[in-house]
Write a protein that holds these residues in place. Structure first.
Motif: not given
Length: 162
Positions: A89-104
């Motif tokens: 988790r966190g800003k280093e890898l931005y995994i959550a953001q990439q997952l959400l961007d993919t879904l959107i």
């Protein structure tokens, strides 16, 4: 670190169950079991067949995150199963953001106008993440009738896509 986000199906159910139940039960003490979430064993049927999708984030072949879209209406969808392993988790890898961007992006490509989600108030970092991504908290009573409510959820959010 190379992060790959791809749609996943039933052949990943065991890894999905392991990832999600560990986070729900052990990390956050959410009173939910596998029996409460039969969709985790029927990813193809529950998500893909109805026009939604279930994505996994992988690093070196290891499943480190998930997100899913339930398409319950021609123009609306529900975000489900947004989980990232603690150490990723966190800003280093931005995994959550990439997952959400993919879904959107998928939602927009498939003509959805509105995304909704339910979560539990204990997941404060998740709520802040959604709010940073322009989701607005709404009352449970204002959810669309067809929205698939999960019993443990007590906070609901909406994102207008355009």
């Amino acid at each position: 670190m190379n992060i790959i986000i791809v749609p996943i199906k039933d052949d990943y159910s065991e890894a999905v169950v392991d990832l999600i139940l560990n986070i729900q039960q052990k990390e956050f003490n959410v009173p939910i079991t596998l029996e409460d979430q039969p969709d985790l064993l029927e990813i193809n049927q529950f998500y893909h067949k109805k026009g939604g999708c279930f994505w996994g984030a992988f690093i070196d072949g290891e499943l480190v995150g998930t997100i899913a879209l339930v398409k319950y209406d021609d123009r609306e969808g529900a975000i489900r199963k947004m989980f990232v392993k603690k150490e990723y988790r966190g800003k280093e890898l931005y995994i959550a953001q990439q997952l959400l961007d993919t879904l959107i992006a998928y939602s927009k490509q498939n003509g959805l106008l509105d995304l909704y989600l339910g979560t539990v108030s204990i997941l404060e970092a998740a709520l802040r993440f959604y709010e940073r991504n322009n989701f607005v908290r709404i009352e449970k009573g204002t959810l669309p009738d067809a929205f698939p409510i999960v019993d443990v959820d007590n906070v609901f959010c909406h994102l207008k896509l355009n």
